[in-house]
Design a protein around this motif. Structure first.
Motif, PDB file in Angstrom:
ATOM      1  N   PRO A  90       0.826  -1.211   0.000  1.00 43.74           N
ATOM      2  CA  PRO A  90       0.000   0.000   0.000  1.00 43.74           C
ATOM      3  C   PRO A  90       0.861   1.263   0.000  1.00 43.74           C
ATOM      4  CG  PRO A  90      -0.843  -1.590   1.588  1.00 43.74           C
ATOM      5  CD  PRO A  90       0.469  -2.123   1.109  1.00 43.74           C
ATOM      6  N   GLY A  91       0.492   2.190  -0.857  1.00 44.49           N
ATOM      7  CA  GLY A  91       1.236   3.438  -0.978  1.00 44.49           C
ATOM      8  C   GLY A  91       2.246   3.450  -2.101  1.00 44.49           C
ATOM      9  N   ASP A  92       2.528   2.276  -2.696  1.00 47.12           N
ATOM     10  CA  ASP A  92       3.439   2.249  -3.842  1.00 47.12           C
ATOM     11  C   ASP A  92       2.755   2.861  -5.064  1.00 47.12           C
ATOM     12  OD1 ASP A  92       5.463   1.069  -2.430  1.00 47.12           O
ATOM     13  OD2 ASP A  92       5.007  -0.965  -3.092  1.00 47.12           O
ATOM     14  N   MET A  93       3.545   3.568  -5.855  1.00 47.71           N
ATOM     15  CA  MET A  93       3.062   4.136  -7.112  1.00 47.71           C
ATOM     16  C   MET A  93       3.741   3.394  -8.252  1.00 47.71           C
ATOM     17  SD  MET A  93       0.983   6.741  -8.049  1.00 47.71           S
ATOM     18  CE  MET A  93       1.114   8.097  -6.882  1.00 47.71           C
ATOM     19  N   VAL A  94       2.947   2.800  -9.151  1.00 52.59           N
ATOM     20  CA  VAL A  94       3.502   1.990 -10.228  1.00 52.59           C
ATOM     21  C   VAL A  94       2.908   2.424 -11.567  1.00 52.59           C
ATOM     22  CG1 VAL A  94       3.827   0.017  -8.690  1.00 52.59           C
ATOM     23  CG2 VAL A  94       1.712   0.205 -10.014  1.00 52.59           C
ATOM     24  N   THR A  95       3.554   1.994 -12.628  1.00 55.22           N
ATOM     25  CA  THR A  95       3.042   2.228 -13.979  1.00 55.22           C
ATOM     26  C   THR A  95       2.475   0.920 -14.514  1.00 55.22           C
ATOM     27  OG1 THR A  95       4.715   3.930 -14.360  1.00 55.22           O
ATOM     28  CG2 THR A  95       3.603   3.043 -16.295  1.00 55.22           C
ATOM     29  N   ALA A  96       1.284   0.997 -15.121  1.00 55.41           N
ATOM     30  CA  ALA A  96       0.622  -0.219 -15.599  1.00 55.41           C
ATOM     31  C   ALA A  96      -0.062   0.045 -16.930  1.00 55.41           C
ATOM     32  CB  ALA A  96      -0.399  -0.712 -14.569  1.00 55.41           C
ATOM     33  N   LEU A  97      -0.326  -1.039 -17.644  1.00 55.90           N
ATOM     34  CA  LEU A  97      -1.032  -0.979 -18.918  1.00 55.90           C
ATOM     35  C   LEU A  97      -2.447  -1.507 -18.712  1.00 55.90           C
ATOM     36  CD1 LEU A  97      -0.926  -0.543 -22.046  1.00 55.90           C
ATOM     37  CD2 LEU A  97      -0.301  -2.976 -22.203  1.00 55.90           C
ATOM     38  N   ILE A  98      -3.451  -0.674 -19.019  1.00 54.55           N
ATOM     39  CA  ILE A  98      -4.841  -1.087 -18.886  1.00 54.55           C
ATOM     40  C   ILE A  98      -5.174  -2.061 -20.015  1.00 54.55           C
ATOM     41  CG2 ILE A  98      -7.247  -0.342 -18.826  1.00 54.55           C
ATOM     42  CD1 ILE A  98      -5.632   0.616 -16.447  1.00 54.55           C
ATOM     43  N   GLU A  99      -5.663  -3.259 -19.645  1.00 54.20           N
ATOM     44  CA  GLU A  99      -5.940  -4.282 -20.649  1.00 54.20           C
ATOM     45  C   GLU A  99      -7.411  -4.660 -20.746  1.00 54.20           C
ATOM     46  OE1 GLU A  99      -3.207  -7.489 -19.738  1.00 54.20           O
ATOM     47  OE2 GLU A  99      -1.798  -6.650 -21.205  1.00 54.20           O
ATOM     48  N   ASP A 100      -8.211  -4.347 -19.737  1.00 56.94           N
ATOM     49  CA  ASP A 100      -9.625  -4.713 -19.777  1.00 56.94           C
ATOM     50  C   ASP A 100     -10.402  -3.818 -18.820  1.00 56.94           C
ATOM     51  OD1 ASP A 100     -11.901  -6.002 -20.553  1.00 56.94           O
ATOM     52  OD2 ASP A 100     -11.490  -7.887 -19.497  1.00 56.94           O
ATOM     53  N   ALA A 101     -11.730  -3.778 -19.017  1.00 61.46           N
ATOM     54  CA  ALA A 101     -12.581  -2.934 -18.175  1.00 61.46           C
ATOM     55  C   ALA A 101     -14.003  -3.454 -18.198  1.00 61.46           C
ATOM     56  CB  ALA A 101     -12.547  -1.482 -18.675  1.00 61.46           C
ATOM     57  N   ASP A 102     -14.746  -3.174 -17.122  1.00 56.91           N
ATOM     58  CA  ASP A 102     -16.186  -3.413 -17.135  1.00 56.91           C
ATOM     59  C   ASP A 102     -16.883  -2.104 -16.774  1.00 56.91           C
ATOM     60  OD1 ASP A 102     -15.959  -3.163 -14.372  1.00 56.91           O
ATOM     61  OD2 ASP A 102     -16.347  -5.284 -13.944  1.00 56.91           O
ATOM     62  N   GLU A 103     -18.054  -2.160 -16.142  1.00 62.31           N
ATOM     63  CA  GLU A 103     -18.791  -0.932 -15.832  1.00 62.31           C
ATOM     64  C   GLU A 103     -18.139  -0.117 -14.718  1.00 62.31           C
ATOM     65  OE1 GLU A 103     -19.989  -3.953 -15.695  1.00 62.31           O
ATOM     66  OE2 GLU A 103     -21.787  -4.172 -16.931  1.00 62.31           O
ATOM     67  N   TYR A 104     -17.318  -0.764 -13.895  1.00 61.76           N
ATOM     68  CA  TYR A 104     -16.767  -0.078 -12.726  1.00 61.76           C
ATOM     69  C   TYR A 104     -15.255  -0.185 -12.600  1.00 61.76           C
ATOM     70  CZ  TYR A 104     -21.677  -0.192 -11.276  1.00 61.76           C
ATOM     71  OH  TYR A 104     -23.040  -0.041 -11.228  1.00 61.76           O
ATOM     72  N   ASP A 105     -14.690  -1.349 -12.912  1.00 56.22           N
ATOM     73  CA  ASP A 105     -13.293  -1.624 -12.606  1.00 56.22           C
ATOM     74  C   ASP A 105     -12.436  -1.762 -13.866  1.00 56.22           C
ATOM     75  OD1 ASP A 105     -14.079  -1.623  -9.998  1.00 56.22           O
ATOM     76  OD2 ASP A 105     -13.791  -3.767  -9.663  1.00 56.22           O
ATOM     77  N   LEU A 106     -11.118  -1.720 -13.644  1.00 58.89           N
ATOM     78  CA  LEU A 106     -10.119  -1.878 -14.693  1.00 58.89           C
ATOM     79  C   LEU A 106      -9.161  -2.989 -14.304  1.00 58.89           C
ATOM     80  CD1 LEU A 106      -9.433   1.926 -14.968  1.00 58.89           C
ATOM     81  CD2 LEU A 106     -10.333   0.589 -16.867  1.00 58.89           C
ATOM     82  N   TRP A 107      -8.627  -3.690 -15.323  1.00 59.43           N
ATOM     83  CA  TRP A 107      -7.612  -4.715 -15.107  1.00 59.43           C
ATOM     84  C   TRP A 107      -6.370  -4.310 -15.878  1.00 59.43           C
ATOM     85  CZ3 TRP A 107     -12.682  -5.437 -14.713  1.00 59.43           C
ATOM     86  CH2 TRP A 107     -13.152  -6.226 -13.666  1.00 59.43           C
ATOM     87  N   ALA A 108      -5.231  -4.434 -15.232  1.00 60.01           N
ATOM     88  CA  ALA A 108      -3.986  -3.917 -15.825  1.00 60.01           C
ATOM     89  C   ALA A 108      -2.843  -4.868 -15.583  1.00 60.01           C
ATOM     90  CB  ALA A 108      -3.662  -2.539 -15.244  1.00 60.01           C
ATOM     91  N   THR A 109      -1.771  -4.659 -16.350  1.00 60.26           N
ATOM     92  CA  THR A 109      -0.536  -5.414 -16.218  1.00 60.26           C
ATOM     93  C   THR A 109       0.572  -4.461 -15.807  1.00 60.26           C
ATOM     94  OG1 THR A 109      -1.198  -6.971 -17.935  1.00 60.26           O
ATOM     95  CG2 THR A 109       1.146  -6.875 -17.405  1.00 60.26           C
ATOM     96  N   LEU A 110       1.342  -4.887 -14.816  1.00 60.32           N
ATOM     97  CA  LEU A 110       2.446  -4.071 -14.324  1.00 60.32           C
ATOM     98  C   LEU A 110       3.510  -3.932 -15.401  1.00 60.32           C
ATOM     99  CD1 LEU A 110       3.160  -2.732 -11.580  1.00 60.32           C
ATOM    100  CD2 LEU A 110       4.512  -4.783 -11.071  1.00 60.32           C
ATOM    101  N   LEU A 111       3.978  -2.715 -15.616  1.00 58.51           N
ATOM    102  CA  LEU A 111       5.045  -2.473 -16.576  1.00 58.51           C
ATOM    103  C   LEU A 111       6.375  -2.375 -15.840  1.00 58.51           C
ATOM    104  CD1 LEU A 111       3.397   0.126 -18.976  1.00 58.51           C
ATOM    105  CD2 LEU A 111       3.699  -2.327 -19.316  1.00 58.51           C
ATOM    106  N   PRO A 112       7.458  -2.878 -16.450  1.00 56.06           N
ATOM    107  CA  PRO A 112       8.767  -2.828 -15.779  1.00 56.06           C
ATOM    108  C   PRO A 112       9.236  -1.389 -15.604  1.00 56.06           C
ATOM    109  CG  PRO A 112       9.003  -3.534 -18.050  1.00 56.06           C
ATOM    110  CD  PRO A 112       7.537  -3.497 -17.784  1.00 56.06           C
ATOM    111  N   VAL A 113       9.991  -1.177 -14.527  1.00 57.22           N
ATOM    112  CA  VAL A 113      10.564   0.147 -14.281  1.00 57.22           C
ATOM    113  C   VAL A 113      11.685   0.371 -15.267  1.00 57.22           C
ATOM    114  CG1 VAL A 113      11.708   1.625 -12.597  1.00 57.22           C
ATOM    115  CG2 VAL A 113       9.953  -0.002 -11.855  1.00 57.22           C
ATOM    116  N   SER A 114      11.653   1.494 -15.968  1.00 60.49           N
ATOM    117  CA  SER A 114      12.682   1.763 -16.981  1.00 60.49           C
ATOM    118  C   SER A 114      13.951   2.288 -16.338  1.00 60.49           C
ATOM    119  CB  SER A 114      12.154   2.779 -17.993  1.00 60.49           C
ATOM    120  OG  SER A 114      11.752   3.967 -17.354  1.00 60.49           O
TER     121      SER A 114
END
Length: 450
Positions: free
Chosen positions: A426-450
């Motif tokens: 909790p409290g970590d800030m990450v970069t992710a790629l949004i891959e799916d969505a429904d009416e309320y939520d999103l599903w994403a994949t973590l992207l590597p730190v450059s």
């Protein structure tokens, strides 16, 4: 000669439990009370049986909220028996005492001194409050990575369905330098997101004549735009709630486009029919509001809008309701909450003619939610394939992270789910790629730190 008198054992620190109901504004009140008590040596108990006294911070906005508050008081009385009641429903002390005559004390909203005095009477502090037992950010009831910052109390509106002004009074803004000092302390303590709240955030500073205050060697007006500009210099997300669409709200959109403030606005529109809005005693030019929304999105295309609405208001016709659905389709709001109208003791709307039957309210609520789900699904699908910053709120046992982007406020909006997120917290800030969505939520994949 050596003193053989046994040392007096210090008295154990008294413990206070708390049940905090209602909105984030009430949560901030609870945090202030606990901060003061902790500074005086009290400990916070996580359970009824471990507490010497229990505080119940009540909500009194709706009759259903009052019922929930009375139920919470009853549970605290049954589980502990030593209960102090405060908060919005505390303004109805007779109702509370009729139901639970043995409560130790009843105080109204933001009566911090009275609450602390009641705790002193119930269980005196055990130490000299000279000793500092409070962290710089105070006692928080939210996770440590986000915090609510209340910039004002009270409200100058007279909405016919609301009794908040009679409970919390007229607008009372905090001077800008006080707000900024609190925000700075929170960020230094590790808070990643500041949620700015009040009854009417857009009116901030009006009661003080937008007076200037000295902050870090410069003068800052006690006004929302100037406050946001200063908050935007802190290393944290700044999220705005309960923003009425006054003309000067237009000034905030460039700050959002510049990244100073999150491109997120929580605006309580309540309805779209001019006739219903007039009965609510609310501004009624929704066509003009649509024009402004379009203009805002031209300046800041990523702007996320959330709102709340009431269906089944007294006198609402099928035509009024259809106007609301048409407006909703045109506005394309990202996140929406909807309530079925209910009477609130003391509210002017109780006496309006043509109250809508409960079965009609229920049917309209379902139609409203269905319409908005379709809109929300379309809006969220537009975000699929985009890279986003995600603030992590929790990690479950399967190693899936649950967090939020700029477009989701905690607890009221949707969630971003990221699988295979071991090592995050909790409290970590990450970069992710949004891959799916429904009416309320999103599903994403973590992207590597450059």
């Amino acid at each position: 000669m050596r003193n053989t008198t046994p040392a007096k054992k210090p008295r154990p620190a008294p413990k206070v439990g708390i049940v905090s109901l209602g909105c984030p504004k009430a949560l901030v009140d609870s945090e202030r009370i606990l901060t003061r008590l902790r500074a005086e040596g009290y400990e916070i108990s996580p359970s009824y049986d471990g507490a010497d006294v229990v505080l119940v911070n009540t909500c009194g906005f709706l009759d259903s909220a009052k019922a929930e508050s009375l139920e919470a008081i009853g549970e605290a009385m049954a589980e502990n028996g030593r209960v102090i009641v405060t908060g919005c429903m505390g303004a109805e002390a007779d109702t509370i005492r009729d139901a639970y005559p043995d409560v130790l004390a009843v105080t109204g909203p933001h009566q911090y001194e009275a609450v602390v005095e009641a705790v002193h009477d119930a269980v005196p502090p055990a130490h000299d409050p000279f000793f500092d037992l409070v962290p710089p950010q105070g006692i928080k009831l939210t996770p440590r990575h986000y915090a609510y910052v209340k910039i004002a109390e009270g409200c100058n509106h007279s909405c016919s369905f609301c009794i908040i002004p009679s409970m919390r009074g007229k607008l009372q803004s905090r001077p800008a330098h006080h707000v900024l000092a609190e925000a700075e302390r929170l960020v230094k303590a590790g808070v990643k997101e500041l949620l700015v709240i009040s009854q009417d955030t857009s009116a901030y500073g009006l009661d003080l004549g937008y007076a200037e205050r000295s902050w870090r060697g410069r003068q800052v007006r006690t006004r929302l735009t100037e406050l946001c500009r200063e908050l935007g210099e802190l290393d944290a997300w700044i999220r705005l709630h309960y923003v009425y669409p006054y003309p000067h709200v237009d000034e905030l959109i460039p700050l959002m486009a510049e990244g100073k403030v999150l491109p997120y606005l929580d605006i309580p529109f309540q309805h779209a029919s001019p006739r219903v809005l007039k009965a609510m005693r609310r501004p009624g030019n929704q066509e003009r509001v649509l024009e402004r929304i379009r203009a805002w999105r031209k300046i800041c295309p990523e702007l996320a809008l959330r709102s709340t609405f009431i269906v089944g208001f007294p006198g609402e016709t099928e035509e009024d309701f259809r106007q609301l659905l048409d407006w909703l389709e045109a506005a394309e709001l990202d996140r929406v909450g909807c309530f079925k109208y209910e009477n609130v003791e003391g509210a002017a709307a109780n006496h309006l003619p043509n109250h809508v039957p409960e079965e009609v309210k229920e049917e309209r609520w379902h139609r409203f939610m269905q319409a908005q789900q379709e809109i929300s699904a379309r809006r969220l699908q537009q975000r699929v394939g985009t890279m986003v910053e995600v603030l992590i709120d929790a990690i479950d046992e399967e190693g899936t992270a649950h967090g939020r982007t700029y477009a989701e406020a905690p607890e009221i909006d949707g969630t971003v789910h990221i699988e295979e997120a071991q090592g995050l917290g909790p409290g970590d800030m990450v970069t992710a790629l949004i891959e799916d969505a429904d009416e309320y939520d999103l599903w994403a994949t973590l992207l590597p730190v450059s």
